[in-house]
Design a protein around this motif. Structure first.
Motif, PDB file in Angstrom:
ATOM      1  N   GLN A   1     -59.449 -80.774  20.114  1.00  0.00           N
ATOM      2  CA  GLN A   1     -59.949 -79.406  20.513  1.00  0.00           C
ATOM      3  C   GLN A   1     -61.981 -79.694  21.103  1.00  0.00           C
ATOM      4  O   GLN A   1     -62.564 -80.524  20.439  1.00  0.00           O
ATOM      5  CB  GLN A   1     -59.791 -78.643  19.361  1.00  0.00           C
ATOM      6  N   ALA A   2     -61.947 -79.149  22.110  1.00  0.00           N
ATOM      7  CA  ALA A   2     -63.443 -79.063  22.281  1.00  0.00           C
ATOM      8  C   ALA A   2     -63.861 -77.708  22.535  1.00  0.00           C
ATOM      9  O   ALA A   2     -63.229 -77.024  22.970  1.00  0.00           O
ATOM     10  CB  ALA A   2     -63.544 -80.340  23.924  1.00  0.00           C
ATOM     11  N   GLU A   3     -65.537 -78.234  22.115  1.00  0.00           N
ATOM     12  CA  GLU A   3     -65.798 -76.674  21.841  1.00  0.00           C
ATOM     13  C   GLU A   3     -67.411 -76.381  22.510  1.00  0.00           C
ATOM     14  O   GLU A   3     -67.576 -77.140  21.888  1.00  0.00           O
ATOM     15  CB  GLU A   3     -66.106 -75.959  20.658  1.00  0.00           C
ATOM     16  N   GLY A   4     -67.769 -75.998  23.457  1.00  0.00           N
ATOM     17  CA  GLY A   4     -68.960 -75.499  23.884  1.00  0.00           C
ATOM     18  C   GLY A   4     -68.678 -77.003  24.433  1.00  0.00           C
ATOM     19  O   GLY A   4     -71.048 -77.077  23.680  1.00  0.00           O
ATOM     20  N   SER A   5     -68.562 -77.883  24.532  1.00  0.00           N
ATOM     21  CA  SER A   5     -69.016 -78.724  25.256  1.00  0.00           C
ATOM     22  C   SER A   5     -69.168 -80.039  26.437  1.00  0.00           C
ATOM     23  O   SER A   5     -68.450 -78.979  26.935  1.00  0.00           O
ATOM     24  CB  SER A   5     -68.218 -80.407  24.204  1.00  0.00           C
ATOM     25  N   ALA A   6     -69.479 -79.841  27.019  1.00  0.00           N
ATOM     26  CA  ALA A   6     -69.833 -81.167  28.482  1.00  0.00           C
ATOM     27  C   ALA A   6     -69.408 -82.862  28.403  1.00  0.00           C
ATOM     28  O   ALA A   6     -69.437 -83.625  27.499  1.00  0.00           O
ATOM     29  CB  ALA A   6     -70.686 -81.229  29.228  1.00  0.00           C
ATOM     30  N   ILE A   7     -67.912 -82.612  29.128  1.00  0.00           N
ATOM     31  CA  ILE A   7     -67.598 -83.665  28.732  1.00  0.00           C
ATOM     32  C   ILE A   7     -67.112 -84.103  30.244  1.00  0.00           C
ATOM     33  O   ILE A   7     -66.465 -83.552  32.160  1.00  0.00           O
ATOM     34  CB  ILE A   7     -65.587 -83.743  28.583  1.00  0.00           C
ATOM     35  N   ALA A   8     -67.125 -85.458  30.490  1.00  0.00           N
ATOM     36  CA  ALA A   8     -66.202 -86.134  31.433  1.00  0.00           C
ATOM     37  C   ALA A   8     -66.435 -87.928  31.242  1.00  0.00           C
ATOM     38  O   ALA A   8     -66.247 -88.549  30.400  1.00  0.00           O
ATOM     39  CB  ALA A   8     -67.894 -86.110  32.529  1.00  0.00           C
ATOM     40  N   GLY A   9     -64.912 -88.514  32.887  1.00  0.00           N
ATOM     41  CA  GLY A   9     -64.512 -89.284  32.633  1.00  0.00           C
ATOM     42  C   GLY A   9     -63.593 -89.214  33.615  1.00  0.00           C
ATOM     43  O   GLY A   9     -63.731 -88.228  34.919  1.00  0.00           O
ATOM     44  N   ARG A  10     -62.979 -90.444  33.945  1.00  0.00           N
ATOM     45  CA  ARG A  10     -62.440 -90.529  35.427  1.00  0.00           C
ATOM     46  C   ARG A  10     -61.085 -90.421  35.195  1.00  0.00           C
ATOM     47  O   ARG A  10     -60.811 -89.686  35.885  1.00  0.00           O
ATOM     48  CB  ARG A  10     -62.670 -92.025  35.550  1.00  0.00           C
ATOM     49  N   ARG A  11     -60.723 -90.282  33.910  1.00  0.00           N
ATOM     50  CA  ARG A  11     -59.393 -89.759  33.001  1.00  0.00           C
ATOM     51  C   ARG A  11     -59.354 -89.414  31.887  1.00  0.00           C
ATOM     52  O   ARG A  11     -59.956 -89.118  30.945  1.00  0.00           O
ATOM     53  CB  ARG A  11     -58.319 -91.191  33.107  1.00  0.00           C
ATOM     54  N   VAL A  12     -59.441 -87.663  32.056  1.00  0.00           N
ATOM     55  CA  VAL A  12     -59.706 -86.990  31.259  1.00  0.00           C
ATOM     56  C   VAL A  12     -58.860 -85.994  30.231  1.00  0.00           C
ATOM     57  O   VAL A  12     -57.786 -85.390  31.072  1.00  0.00           O
ATOM     58  CB  VAL A  12     -60.861 -85.608  31.206  1.00  0.00           C
ATOM     59  N   THR A  13     -58.510 -86.383  28.926  1.00  0.00           N
ATOM     60  CA  THR A  13     -57.764 -85.562  28.893  1.00  0.00           C
ATOM     61  C   THR A  13     -57.853 -84.174  27.361  1.00  0.00           C
ATOM     62  O   THR A  13     -58.311 -85.036  26.588  1.00  0.00           O
ATOM     63  CB  THR A  13     -56.200 -86.286  27.845  1.00  0.00           C
ATOM     64  N   VAL A  14     -57.967 -83.162  27.336  1.00  0.00           N
ATOM     65  CA  VAL A  14     -58.148 -82.355  26.802  1.00  0.00           C
ATOM     66  C   VAL A  14     -57.204 -81.068  26.342  1.00  0.00           C
ATOM     67  O   VAL A  14     -56.365 -80.871  27.024  1.00  0.00           O
ATOM     68  CB  VAL A  14     -59.478 -81.254  26.660  1.00  0.00           C
ATOM     69  N   ASP A  15     -56.616 -81.070  24.678  1.00  0.00           N
ATOM     70  CA  ASP A  15     -55.638 -80.768  24.612  1.00  0.00           C
ATOM     71  C   ASP A  15     -56.615 -78.657  24.569  1.00  0.00           C
ATOM     72  O   ASP A  15     -55.334 -77.676  25.140  1.00  0.00           O
ATOM     73  CB  ASP A  15     -55.063 -81.128  22.880  1.00  0.00           C
ATOM     74  N   GLY A  16     -57.104 -78.267  23.969  1.00  0.00           N
ATOM     75  CA  GLY A  16     -58.105 -76.961  23.754  1.00  0.00           C
ATOM     76  C   GLY A  16     -59.306 -77.290  24.186  1.00  0.00           C
ATOM     77  O   GLY A  16     -60.005 -77.588  23.949  1.00  0.00           O
ATOM     78  N   ALA A  17     -59.668 -76.017  24.887  1.00  0.00           N
ATOM     79  CA  ALA A  17     -61.103 -76.346  25.066  1.00  0.00           C
ATOM     80  C   ALA A  17     -61.303 -74.805  25.284  1.00  0.00           C
ATOM     81  O   ALA A  17     -60.843 -73.701  25.349  1.00  0.00           O
ATOM     82  CB  ALA A  17     -61.516 -76.813  26.599  1.00  0.00           C
ATOM     83  N   ALA A  18     -62.855 -74.592  25.093  1.00  0.00           N
ATOM     84  CA  ALA A  18     -63.414 -73.136  24.605  1.00  0.00           C
ATOM     85  C   ALA A  18     -64.963 -73.655  24.140  1.00  0.00           C
ATOM     86  O   ALA A  18     -65.055 -74.120  24.104  1.00  0.00           O
ATOM     87  CB  ALA A  18     -62.883 -72.741  23.715  1.00  0.00           C
TER      88      ALA A  18
END
Length: 611
Positions: free
Chosen positions: A401-418
């Motif tokens: 679960q990601a909230e108010g975050s900045a995410i970077a990657g070559r291969r990115v998996t996010v279950d829930g984003a808000a």
């Protein structure tokens, strides 16, 4: 005296042989006194030495002078001596003026006289007192005109033996909490000099001092009073892992079997040496200061704010408010990381509790977090169960679960984003940009080929110079002289020196050409290393980039974030640069913007669509 008893009267005195058994000497003296004689001019210290081995004449000559002569002990004189008062291991005697009766007038008071020390010894011997006469006190009382009760003799009490003990023989086993001195001579007030002692293999740590037998006492009768020997101790009881007991010529020692850190069990005093340091006191300015270690470290207490631990593997069971830095190993935090940092050059980082306001970076390893709040996280592989207001970058990133975050990657998996309050939710997929790696590879390959051609020309020049007849002849002779295959006569040596002077300019040119060849070959090697790195980058750039957001639960953006493959992996950036790069202006293509749904994208399918 009988020769078998080895007490001999000579012109200059009476001698005794201390080599004879003390019992035989005592029997001889007893026979002398009972025969009505005494030892005149008695050296009482020597007398005790030969009979009981007591006193100051140890190491004496084979025959010891104990008296000036032998004379009779008249019965009238013997009658002058009173009985003794015995008790408590001593004999008391009342010294008073005495009168010697006249043989002609038995009823008369007699002539005043004095007691005699030699007679005193003989009288006490016959009364059973054979040892311990206080010679100085007796002589003083006899010389005094006053009557006095004195302690005439007392036994020598046995001295118990000293217990065996363990002593330290190495200063390295002690902690030193003095400030650590830096190479420039200044003191680092934040670090202790030697908080966790490090021991080298073969160093003696403890030595066992053997128990003493004690000193026997002697009763007034001359009987031995055996001393209690000292209690023994077992040095092996102090030997833990990494130590052993060795018997050397100088004694029994506890020796380090291996190099490592010393630990002492508080309950058993057992010493152990291992690669790992275990501490239960916490890391603070009071307990340890900053730590710079060469092995693994396990801390059961807290790491306080502004404290640093540098080492290999680091395990902390308490909360961490300071800085952890590993040169290679695993960083494992069983509790929380609050306001501190964890940095690992070659290894993984795991926080089982909450990471809050922290910097977490694994340059060549995985980062695993349960919950992260307001953190900067970077690593080869990043896995976070719940991230809030964080900046996260890695080659492979998985967030629950990601909230108010900045995410970077070559291969990115996010279950829930808000989003969260003022923090926008941004997901970036990294793609290489800038000069093509293939062009750089071609340029480097051409440069390597040029170096090869240049090296070949220099080698041809060396071969031409070395092929001259005079140079070739000189080099052949010089080689044989250096290998001692030939020996030159003085005349031949002069000719050899003249030959060297003639070919010296050509030899200098050969040496210069050889130096140029080595320099060019070194550049070739550097180019080959650079070419291998570029090839690795080309393979890396060819990998498929992908991103997947399974549940969009508020305003979320997904963009492409470009990076230059020649600059290395993006997650190797400094923490401040990571935040600026992820939160700053975004120039890459926007792949998704929405408040609901899901999104998936990969570079391979996008390229197919473009074609």
């Amino acid at each position: 005296m009988s020769p078998e008893h080895r007490i001999v009267e000579r012109a200059d005195g009476v001698y005794a042989d201390p080599a004879v058994a003390a019992r035989l000497l005592a029997d001889a003296v007893d026979g002398l006194y009972r025969s009505g004689s005494l030892l005149a001019g008695l050296d009482y210290a020597a007398f005790l030495q030969v009979l009981f081995g007591a006193g100051a004449h140890e190491g004496a000559a084979p025959m010891v002078r104990i008296a000036a002569g032998i004379r009779p002990f008249a019965p009238a004189r013997r009658a002058l001596y009173r009985p003794l008062k015995l008790g408590g291991g001593r004999a008391e005697y009342y010294v008073e003026p005495v009168w010697l009766p006249s043989p002609d007038q038995p009823d008369a008071p007699g002539e005043p006289t004095r007691l005699d020390f030699d007679e005193f010894v003989a009288d006490l011997w016959l009364k059973g007192i054979r040892f311990g006469i206080e010679a100085a006190a007796v002589r003083a009382a006899i010389a005094s005109p006053k009557a006095d009760r004195i302690v005439a003799a007392q036994r020598r009490e046995p001295v118990p033996g000293v217990d065996a003990r363990i002593v330290e023989v190495s200063d390295d086993i002690h902690r030193s909490n003095a400030p650590r001195q830096l190479a420039n001579g200044r003191l680092d007030l934040h670090s202790f000099q030697n908080r966790f002692p490090q021991i080298q293999a073969g160093v003696p740590l403890l030595q066992k001092i053997a128990a003493g037998a004690g000193t026997d006492g002697i009763d007034l009768s001359g009987a031995r009073l055996p001393a209690t020997p000292g209690a023994d101790t077992d040095l092996a009881s102090y030997a833990g892992a990494g130590t052993k007991v060795e018997h050397a010529r100088d004694g029994e020692f506890l020796v380090a079997q291996r190099a490592g850190f010393l630990s002492v069990d508080a309950k058993t005093s057992r010493m152990s040496i291992g690669d790992k340091i275990v501490s239960r006191d916490g890391v603070s300015a009071r307990t340890t200061g900053n730590l710079q270690l060469t092995g693994d470290y396990e801390e059961f207490g807290e790491v306080q704010e502004n404290r640093t631990i540098e080492g290999e593997g680091i395990t902390v069971h308490g909360d961490v408010y300071g800085r952890l830095a590993s040169r290679g190993g695993r960083i494992l935090l069983r509790a929380n990381l609050v306001g501190g940092s964890a940095h690992n050059k070659r290894g993984d980082i795991r926080v089982c509790g909450v990471a809050s306001g922290a910097l977490i970076q694994a340059l060549d390893g995985a980062v695993v977090l349960e919950r992260a709040e307001n953190c900067i996280v970077a690593g080869t592989r990043v896995t976070i169960a719940h991230a809030v207001n964080c900046e996260i970058i890695g080659d492979e990133v998985v967030v629950g679960q990601a909230e108010g975050s900045a995410i970077a990657g070559r291969r990115v998996t996010v279950d829930g984003a808000a989003p969260r309050k003022q923090g926008e939710m941004l997901v970036c997929v990294l793609q290489p940009e800038g000069p093509l790696v293939a062009e750089l590879i071609a340029a480097v390959a051409r440069r390597i080929a040029q170096f090869g051609e240049l090296a070949a020309r220099h080698k041809e020049e060396m071969a031409r110079l070395a092929g001259r007849p005079d140079v070739r002849r000189y080099l052949m002779v010089a080689s044989k002289v250096r290998k001692k295959e030939i020996t030159l006569s003085p005349e031949q040596a002069r000719q050899f020196q003249h030959m060297a002077q003639e070919v010296a300019p050509a030899l200098k040119e050969v040496a210069d050409a050889s130096a140029r060849v080595k320099a060019v070959e070194a550049e070739q090697q550097k180019g080959a290393q650079m070419l291998a790195g570029l090839e690795a980058q080309r393979l890396d750039a060819a990998c498929v980039a992908r991103v997947e957001v399974k549940h969009v639960q508020g305003e979320t953006q997904v963009r492409v974030l470009g990076f230059s493959p020649t600059g290395g992996s993006p997650y190797l950036m400094a923490p401040r640069e990571i935040r600026a790069r992820l939160r700053g202006p975004q120039r890459g293509a926007q792949l998704f913007a929405g408040q609901a749904g899901s999104f998936a994208w990969n570079s391979e399918s996008a390229a197919a669509e473009t074609v």
